[in-house]
Write a protein that holds these residues in place. Structure first.
Motif: not given
Length: 344
Positions: A13-37, A58-62
């Motif tokens: 079970d994985e949550f993947s980001i295929l495309r995102s703009p520069q204003s939204v910053v995701f960090r590279d790492g294997s931090w688990p994300i709760p499914g309900e969040r 995993g989600l930084a302030v953009g």
């Protein structure tokens, strides 16, 4: 604002980001994300507030002043891993539960009700569809029932004429169901391309799609079958193409996410129990923080502010006129009294 497309890919079970703009910053790492969040991640990337703080690194302030114009969340059922491109970001999911973006849709309706943004939530295999705002006019020709999906596949411009089926068959209902979901992805991008002006307005758009065709292929042929392998590869290619098309239609101002889930965990019972528990217990506020911002705050503030200013001006004008009033000329009381005295 930017456009977000969330495609969950699953590796256990994985949550993947295929495309995102520069204003939204995701960090590279294997931090688990709760499914309900995961819906909260979608809300935060679009600039909306959430009821409970999300302590997920995993989600930084953009860029707070440039938010996505759209969010696309694609949920793929029946597979624990998709061979998605490595250029995106992937995070493991803890406690995979059915996803609902109703909270994000409600926030969009509340803040952009006059601009009628595009909100589309669709589960083709279950004939479940929800359209709001301009989506009703943009996607009025979209196939949403199983009968419409089957008929759409056998039209001249369908994916059957261009997609390499390999081991999949045109004559098998399970295969056709899987292919019809891919047809929906292509039709969404195609219909939106005819209304490009909607992708350039100021109101954010929301797309939530649930695909279960691959799960049915796995049940029919087995997950070790050539049909399942071919279907998985076709799905990955279609998702990537869909993500690129939606990203480009919104001028690179979008986030595309994919959630791949092998099997959902007892969602409704556990979710209901957690809601009841949170309502019964009163959480303390050890940091003396302010209450969460309410969207009606600015409206109430302006009503009270201008009412107080109006009342203050009225009191000043009335007081000034009373202070400078000539009792013998302006007051009818004095005039009546003077006349009565003269008559006597």
């Amino acid at each position: 604002t930017d456009f977000c497309v969330y495609l969950p890919g699953v590796c256990g079970d994985e949550f993947s980001i295929l495309r995102s703009p520069q204003s939204v910053v995701f960090r590279d790492g294997s931090w688990p994300i709760p499914g309900e969040r995961i819906p909260d991640v979608a809300a935060l990337t679009m600039g909306f507030s959430v009821e409970e703080e999300l302590p997920w690194p995993g989600l930084a302030v953009g860029d707070l002043f440039h938010r996505p114009r759209a969010t696309v969340l694609v949920t793929v059922k029946g597979v624990d891993k998709l061979a998605l491109p490595v250029k995106g970001f992937s995070y493991p999911i803890e406690n995979a539960v059915p996803l609902s973006l109703d909270s994000v849709a409600n926030a969009i309706h509340t803040l952009f009700s006059e601009e009628t943004p595009v909100v589309l939530q669709l589960a083709p295999s279950e004939e479940r569809v929800y359209m709001v705002g301009k989506a009703n006019s943009v996607f009025e020709d979209l196939s949403v029932t199983l009968r419409q999906l089957r008929n759409r596949l056998f039209q001249d411009n369908s994916i059957l004429s261009s997609l390499p089926l390999n081991s999949l068959s045109r004559n098998n209902e399970v295969d056709l169901l899987f292919l019809s979901e891919l047809q929906v992805l292509r039709d969404i991008a195609s219909l939106l391309s005819r209304h490009k002006h909607l992708a350039k307005d100021h109101s954010p758009d929301l797309y939530s799609l649930e695909l279960s065709g691959l799960e049915e292929v796995g049940k029919r042929y087995g997950e070790d079958s050539q049909q399942f392998k071919d279907a998985s590869q076709i799905l990955v290619d279609s998702l990537q193409k869909f993500a690129d098309e939606m990203f480009n239609l919104y001028g690179g101002n979008a986030v595309v996410e994919v959630v791949a889930v092998k099997e959902f965990n007892s969602p409704l019972i556990r979710k209901t129990r957690s809601i009841l528990q949170s309502s019964e217990s009163v959480k303390e506020n050890p940091y003396n923080l302010a209450y969460p911002y309410n969207y009606n705050y600015s409206v109430i503030f302006n009503i009270i502010l201008w009412m107080m200013i109006g009342l203050a001006l009225a009191v000043i004008v009335i007081s000034y006129n009373l202070w400078n009033m000539d009792p013998g000329y302006d007051s009818i009381i004095y005039r009546m009294t003077n006349q009565k005295i003269r008559m006597d």
